[in-house]
Write a protein that holds these residues in place. Structure first.
Motif, PDB file in Angstrom:
ATOM      1  N   ALA A   1       1.077  -1.798  -0.002  1.00  0.00           N
ATOM      2  CA  ALA A   1       0.008  -0.271  -0.767  1.00  0.00           C
ATOM      3  C   ALA A   1       0.824   1.614  -0.302  1.00  0.00           C
ATOM      4  N   VAL A   2       2.114   0.996   0.647  1.00  0.00           N
ATOM      5  CA  VAL A   2       3.180   2.389   1.037  1.00  0.00           C
ATOM      6  C   VAL A   2       3.645   2.743  -0.778  1.00  0.00           C
ATOM      7  N   ILE A   3       3.481   1.313  -0.849  1.00  0.00           N
ATOM      8  CA  ILE A   3       4.430   1.766  -2.528  1.00  0.00           C
ATOM      9  C   ILE A   3       3.117   2.348  -3.512  1.00  0.00           C
ATOM     10  N   PHE A   4       2.208   1.986  -3.174  1.00  0.00           N
ATOM     11  CA  PHE A   4       1.235   1.896  -4.307  1.00  0.00           C
ATOM     12  C   PHE A   4       0.904   3.827  -3.989  1.00  0.00           C
ATOM     13  N   VAL A   5       0.682   3.847  -2.678  1.00  0.00           N
ATOM     14  CA  VAL A   5       0.485   5.385  -3.089  1.00  0.00           C
ATOM     15  C   VAL A   5       1.842   6.216  -2.849  1.00  0.00           C
ATOM     16  N   THR A   6       2.881   5.600  -2.975  1.00  0.00           N
ATOM     17  CA  THR A   6       4.724   6.287  -3.516  1.00  0.00           C
ATOM     18  C   THR A   6       3.763   7.064  -5.225  1.00  0.00           C
ATOM     19  N   GLY A   7       4.208   5.823  -5.479  1.00  0.00           N
ATOM     20  CA  GLY A   7       3.737   5.862  -6.952  1.00  0.00           C
ATOM     21  C   GLY A   7       2.900   6.678  -7.941  1.00  0.00           C
ATOM     22  N   SER A   8       1.381   6.839  -6.699  1.00  0.00           N
ATOM     23  CA  SER A   8      -0.180   7.277  -7.535  1.00  0.00           C
ATOM     24  C   SER A   8       0.540   9.409  -7.318  1.00  0.00           C
ATOM     25  N   ILE A   9       1.896   9.339  -6.355  1.00  0.00           N
ATOM     26  CA  ILE A   9       1.784  10.762  -6.061  1.00  0.00           C
ATOM     27  C   ILE A   9       3.006  10.782  -6.819  1.00  0.00           C
ATOM     28  N   PHE A  10       3.966  10.723  -7.161  1.00  0.00           N
ATOM     29  CA  PHE A  10       5.196  10.823  -8.103  1.00  0.00           C
ATOM     30  C   PHE A  10       4.431  10.600  -9.097  1.00  0.00           C
ATOM     31  N   ASN A  11       2.971   9.966 -10.027  1.00  0.00           N
ATOM     32  CA  ASN A  11       2.523  10.102 -11.118  1.00  0.00           C
ATOM     33  C   ASN A  11       1.685  11.523 -10.980  1.00  0.00           C
ATOM     34  N   SER A  12       0.712  11.850  -9.895  1.00  0.00           N
ATOM     35  CA  SER A  12      -0.409  12.390  -9.991  1.00  0.00           C
ATOM     36  C   SER A  12      -0.090  13.893  -9.569  1.00  0.00           C
ATOM     37  N   HIS A  13       1.012  13.790  -8.000  1.00  0.00           N
ATOM     38  CA  HIS A  13       0.899  15.205  -8.428  1.00  0.00           C
ATOM     39  C   HIS A  13       2.535  16.014  -8.562  1.00  0.00           C
ATOM     40  N   SER A  14       2.918  14.843  -9.382  1.00  0.00           N
ATOM     41  CA  SER A  14       3.622  15.510 -10.269  1.00  0.00           C
ATOM     42  C   SER A  14       3.095  16.532 -11.608  1.00  0.00           C
ATOM     43  N   GLU A  15       1.852  15.623 -12.457  1.00  0.00           N
ATOM     44  CA  GLU A  15       1.015  16.130 -12.809  1.00  0.00           C
ATOM     45  C   GLU A  15       0.206  17.324 -12.834  1.00  0.00           C
ATOM     46  N   TRP A  16       0.169  17.522 -11.374  1.00  0.00           N
ATOM     47  CA  TRP A  16      -0.608  19.221 -11.033  1.00  0.00           C
ATOM     48  C   TRP A  16       0.595  20.453 -10.479  1.00  0.00           C
TER      49      TRP A  16
ATOM     50  N   LYS B   1       4.800  30.374 -20.023  1.00  0.00           N
ATOM     51  CA  LYS B   1       4.479  29.741 -21.537  1.00  0.00           C
ATOM     52  C   LYS B   1       5.456  29.407 -22.132  1.00  0.00           C
ATOM     53  N   GLY B   2       5.320  28.275 -23.185  1.00  0.00           N
ATOM     54  CA  GLY B   2       6.740  27.509 -23.875  1.00  0.00           C
ATOM     55  C   GLY B   2       7.746  27.321 -23.862  1.00  0.00           C
ATOM     56  N   LYS B   3       7.774  27.140 -21.884  1.00  0.00           N
ATOM     57  CA  LYS B   3       9.175  26.635 -21.169  1.00  0.00           C
ATOM     58  C   LYS B   3       9.223  25.630 -21.127  1.00  0.00           C
ATOM     59  N   LEU B   4      10.339  24.787 -21.029  1.00  0.00           N
ATOM     60  CA  LEU B   4      10.321  23.274 -20.578  1.00  0.00           C
ATOM     61  C   LEU B   4      10.260  23.229 -18.861  1.00  0.00           C
ATOM     62  N   TYR B   5       8.981  22.626 -18.544  1.00  0.00           N
ATOM     63  CA  TYR B   5       8.696  22.259 -16.687  1.00  0.00           C
ATOM     64  C   TYR B   5      10.083  21.054 -16.454  1.00  0.00           C
ATOM     65  N   THR B   6      11.157  21.252 -15.439  1.00  0.00           N
ATOM     66  CA  THR B   6      11.966  20.819 -14.797  1.00  0.00           C
ATOM     67  C   THR B   6      12.055  20.260 -13.540  1.00  0.00           C
ATOM     68  N   GLY B   7      11.337  21.109 -13.181  1.00  0.00           N
ATOM     69  CA  GLY B   7      10.947  20.964 -11.611  1.00  0.00           C
ATOM     70  C   GLY B   7      10.224  20.265 -10.527  1.00  0.00           C
ATOM     71  N   GLY B   8      10.511  20.781  -9.680  1.00  0.00           N
ATOM     72  CA  GLY B   8       9.171  19.110  -8.700  1.00  0.00           C
ATOM     73  C   GLY B   8      10.007  18.344  -9.013  1.00  0.00           C
ATOM     74  N   TYR B   9       9.134  16.788  -8.852  1.00  0.00           N
ATOM     75  CA  TYR B   9       9.891  15.947  -9.058  1.00  0.00           C
ATOM     76  C   TYR B   9      10.284  15.357 -10.053  1.00  0.00           C
ATOM     77  N   PHE B  10      10.361  16.598 -11.213  1.00  0.00           N
ATOM     78  CA  PHE B  10      10.772  16.108 -12.572  1.00  0.00           C
ATOM     79  C   PHE B  10      12.264  16.574 -12.132  1.00  0.00           C
ATOM     80  N   ARG B  11      12.971  17.021 -11.071  1.00  0.00           N
ATOM     81  CA  ARG B  11      14.448  17.590 -11.365  1.00  0.00           C
ATOM     82  C   ARG B  11      15.293  15.652 -10.929  1.00  0.00           C
ATOM     83  N   TYR B  12      14.434  15.014 -10.725  1.00  0.00           N
ATOM     84  CA  TYR B  12      15.110  13.708 -10.196  1.00  0.00           C
ATOM     85  C   TYR B  12      14.802  12.731 -11.259  1.00  0.00           C
ATOM     86  N   SER B  13      14.163  13.056 -11.891  1.00  0.00           N
ATOM     87  CA  SER B  13      13.526  12.019 -13.432  1.00  0.00           C
ATOM     88  C   SER B  13      12.785  12.790 -14.466  1.00  0.00           C
ATOM     89  N   VAL B  14      13.314  12.772 -15.389  1.00  0.00           N
ATOM     90  CA  VAL B  14      12.944  13.208 -16.762  1.00  0.00           C
ATOM     91  C   VAL B  14      11.185  12.709 -16.379  1.00  0.00           C
TER      92      VAL B  14
END
Length: 232
Positions: free
Chosen positions: A123-138, A150-163
């Protein structure tokens, strides 16, 4: 004429989404039918399988995980995803999600495994994966809402750890569901997902990002892991 064009655009925006929503809802109903109703009896009779009723607690846990995925994905589709959705995606996504909503529960129903302490870990793995997926998109959505980005590449948040940290999140929550089934064959589902991302989806998306953002993306890719944080 403009009104007709706008109506066509709206149709192209909504119809594939509504089709995808309808298909995934059908998958959700089938999942509940198997886990809680007479699905196993019918499937055993028709296909001469040897499914059990599973464990009531495990069936409920699996369905809760499936329901969370369903709600998260619908939020992404209807709120965060602003681009047009091709009809191919409206059918290919439910086909993939049938592995999570139907195949994994089916494999779980081959045995009666009571819940135990390992399921807390899953369940912890599931919650972690869900956060990486949905919260990063949010977070990316909030960043892109600002006019100066506008027109810029986002590299912050969780995306600083993986493209593609959102895809890594997908693998984690799918892995958690497969582990919750307590059937070794279920692990083929997250393995398939890793191969799909690594050898098809990520190379295709990287090519698109390189063309759109040019040197900004190349610099970002050189200093950031591609898929799995700190590893690959």
């Amino acid at each position: 004429m403009k009104s007709l064009y706008q109506n066509a655009q709206n149709a192209g925006y909504w119809y594939p989404r509504l089709t995808l929503f309808a298909l995934e809802t059908i998958l959700l109903v089938i999942s509940s039918w198997m886990l809680f109703l007479d699905g196993t009896e019918v499937l055993n009779t028709v296909f001469h399988w040897n499914l059990t009723h599973g464990n009531a607690g495990r069936n409920l846990l699996l369905f809760i995980l499936i329901l969370i995925v369903f709600v998260r994905m619908k939020f992404t589709m209807f709120y965060l995803l602003r681009r047009a959705m091709p009809w191919q995606e409206a059918f290919s996504v439910p086909a993939a999600f049938s592995l999570y909503y139907i195949v994994i529960p089916l494999l779980s129903l081959t045995r009666n495994k009571p819940l135990n302490g390992w399921d807390i870990v899953f369940a912890v793995i599931f919650v972690t994966g869900s956060i990486f997926n949905s919260h990063s998109e949010w977070l990316r959505h909030l960043w892109k809402q600002k006019p100066e980005h506008k027109g810029k590449l986002y590299t912050g948040g969780y995306f600083r750890y993986s493209v593609h940290i959102n895809y890594f999140g997908d693998v984690l929550w799918v892995l958690a569901m497969a582990l919750t089934a307590w059937n070794a064959w279920a692990l083929l589902v997250p393995l398939w997902l890793v191969c799909f991302f690594a050898f098809y989806n990520i190379p295709m998306l990287d090519k698109y990002l390189a063309e759109k953002y040019d040197n900004d993306f190349e610099h970002y890719r050189k200093k950031t892991k591609t898929f799995i944080s700190f590893i690959f």
